[in-house]
Design a protein around this motif. Structure first.
Motif, PDB file in Angstrom:
ATOM      1  N   UNK A   1      37.362 -10.586  71.870  1.00  0.00           N
ATOM      2  CA  UNK A   1      38.500 -11.227  71.263  1.00  0.00           C
ATOM      3  C   UNK A   1      38.102 -12.654  70.891  1.00  0.00           C
ATOM      4  N   UNK A   2      38.279 -13.005  69.663  1.00  0.00           N
ATOM      5  CA  UNK A   2      37.927 -14.350  69.217  1.00  0.00           C
ATOM      6  C   UNK A   2      39.044 -15.316  69.584  1.00  0.00           C
ATOM      7  N   UNK A   3      38.756 -16.584  69.448  1.00  0.00           N
ATOM      8  CA  UNK A   3      39.749 -17.611  69.797  1.00  0.00           C
ATOM      9  C   UNK A   3      40.979 -17.508  68.916  1.00  0.00           C
ATOM     10  N   UNK A   4      40.785 -17.213  67.661  1.00  0.00           N
ATOM     11  CA  UNK A   4      41.919 -17.086  66.735  1.00  0.00           C
ATOM     12  C   UNK A   4      42.837 -15.933  67.147  1.00  0.00           C
ATOM     13  N   UNK A   5      42.250 -14.806  67.544  1.00  0.00           N
ATOM     14  CA  UNK A   5      43.039 -13.657  67.966  1.00  0.00           C
ATOM     15  C   UNK A   5      43.762 -13.949  69.290  1.00  0.00           C
ATOM     16  N   UNK A   6      43.089 -14.690  70.175  1.00  0.00           N
ATOM     17  CA  UNK A   6      43.705 -14.996  71.465  1.00  0.00           C
ATOM     18  C   UNK A   6      44.985 -15.797  71.283  1.00  0.00           C
ATOM     19  N   UNK A   7      44.970 -16.803  70.424  1.00  0.00           N
ATOM     20  CA  UNK A   7      46.137 -17.662  70.261  1.00  0.00           C
ATOM     21  C   UNK A   7      47.285 -16.958  69.557  1.00  0.00           C
ATOM     22  N   UNK A   8      47.041 -15.783  68.998  1.00  0.00           N
ATOM     23  CA  UNK A   8      48.115 -14.983  68.410  1.00  0.00           C
ATOM     24  C   UNK A   8      48.593 -13.885  69.358  1.00  0.00           C
ATOM     25  N   UNK A   9      48.038 -13.807  70.543  1.00  0.00           N
ATOM     26  CA  UNK A   9      48.372 -12.731  71.477  1.00  0.00           C
ATOM     27  C   UNK A   9      49.558 -13.125  72.362  1.00  0.00           C
ATOM     28  N   UNK A  10      50.110 -12.117  73.031  1.00  0.00           N
ATOM     29  CA  UNK A  10      51.198 -12.349  73.972  1.00  0.00           C
ATOM     30  C   UNK A  10      50.717 -13.088  75.210  1.00  0.00           C
ATOM     31  N   UNK A  11      49.474 -12.895  75.565  1.00  0.00           N
ATOM     32  CA  UNK A  11      48.931 -13.600  76.724  1.00  0.00           C
ATOM     33  C   UNK A  11      48.984 -15.111  76.514  1.00  0.00           C
ATOM     34  N   UNK A  12      48.604 -15.549  75.344  1.00  0.00           N
ATOM     35  CA  UNK A  12      48.665 -16.979  75.039  1.00  0.00           C
ATOM     36  C   UNK A  12      50.106 -17.478  75.028  1.00  0.00           C
ATOM     37  N   UNK A  13      51.000 -16.661  74.494  1.00  0.00           N
ATOM     38  CA  UNK A  13      52.419 -17.042  74.476  1.00  0.00           C
ATOM     39  C   UNK A  13      52.932 -17.259  75.895  1.00  0.00           C
ATOM     40  N   UNK A  14      52.679 -16.292  76.784  1.00  0.00           N
ATOM     41  CA  UNK A  14      53.167 -16.417  78.149  1.00  0.00           C
ATOM     42  C   UNK A  14      52.449 -17.509  78.930  1.00  0.00           C
ATOM     43  N   UNK A  15      51.195 -17.728  78.625  1.00  0.00           N
ATOM     44  CA  UNK A  15      50.454 -18.805  79.267  1.00  0.00           C
ATOM     45  C   UNK A  15      51.123 -20.157  79.014  1.00  0.00           C
ATOM     46  N   UNK A  16      51.638 -20.334  77.806  1.00  0.00           N
ATOM     47  CA  UNK A  16      52.282 -21.595  77.460  1.00  0.00           C
ATOM     48  C   UNK A  16      53.778 -21.605  77.768  1.00  0.00           C
ATOM     49  N   UNK A  17      54.408 -20.433  77.793  1.00  0.00           N
ATOM     50  CA  UNK A  17      55.853 -20.374  78.004  1.00  0.00           C
ATOM     51  C   UNK A  17      56.256 -20.440  79.475  1.00  0.00           C
ATOM     52  N   UNK A  18      55.420 -19.944  80.359  1.00  0.00           N
ATOM     53  CA  UNK A  18      55.793 -19.881  81.779  1.00  0.00           C
ATOM     54  C   UNK A  18      56.060 -21.265  82.380  1.00  0.00           C
ATOM     55  N   UNK A  19      55.263 -22.311  82.113  1.00  0.00           N
ATOM     56  CA  UNK A  19      55.614 -23.619  82.694  1.00  0.00           C
ATOM     57  C   UNK A  19      56.978 -24.126  82.230  1.00  0.00           C
ATOM     58  N   UNK A  20      57.330 -23.837  80.985  1.00  0.00           N
ATOM     59  CA  UNK A  20      58.641 -24.265  80.480  1.00  0.00           C
ATOM     60  C   UNK A  20      59.749 -23.496  81.189  1.00  0.00           C
ATOM     61  N   UNK A  21      59.559 -22.198  81.356  1.00  0.00           N
ATOM     62  CA  UNK A  21      60.555 -21.396  82.071  1.00  0.00           C
ATOM     63  C   UNK A  21      60.674 -21.827  83.528  1.00  0.00           C
TER      64      UNK A  21
END
Length: 129
Positions: A1-21
């Motif tokens: 998985x390239x860096x571009x694909x990672x930042x479009x994945x759900x894993x990246x979304x949850x990685x950044x969303x969990x601290x806010x939640x």
């Protein structure tokens, strides 16, 4: 998985969303502590000069001030060393602090540490992608 694909994945979304939640969870937990348990905290620490002085001005003057007082009590009970050395806390109050209330404050302290660590890691990943 390239860096571009990672930042479009759900894993990246949850990685950044969990601290806010978790910040929302921490806020509402602090609000719960300030509504339901603040009087018990203040009664357990009635011999501590700094808490009594702070409570006189903050406990009855709005929800934000009550949240600040809960944060201060959490810090002073979970890390009593500086307050004891300064003479702001009574050693007997800390020694006799109710176990159930201390457990509630420990949950708040751990949640705050998790938010800080996870947020710092998420920031580092975004910054140095």
């Amino acid at each position: 998985m390239t860096a571009e694909e990672f930042w479009r994945s759900w894993l990246a979304f949850w990685l950044l969303a969990v601290p806010i939640l978790l910040c929302y969870v921490n806020f509402f937990y602090s609000l719960y502590l300030s509504r339901r348990h603040l009087d018990r905290f203040l009664h357990a620490l009635n011999g501590s000069r700094q808490i009594v002085i702070s409570a006189a001005g903050l406990a009855r003057s709005g929800w934000l001030n009550r949240l600040l007082l809960v944060a201060k009590i959490t810090f002073m009970v979970m890390w009593p060393g500086p307050g004891l050395r300064a003479g702001d806390l009574d050693p007997d109050d800390i020694r006799n602090f109710p176990v159930g209330l201390k457990r509630l404050l420990k949950v708040k302290a751990i949640l705050t540490c998790v938010i800080l660590i996870w947020g710092a890691l998420a920031f580092a990943l975004v910054k140095f992608k």
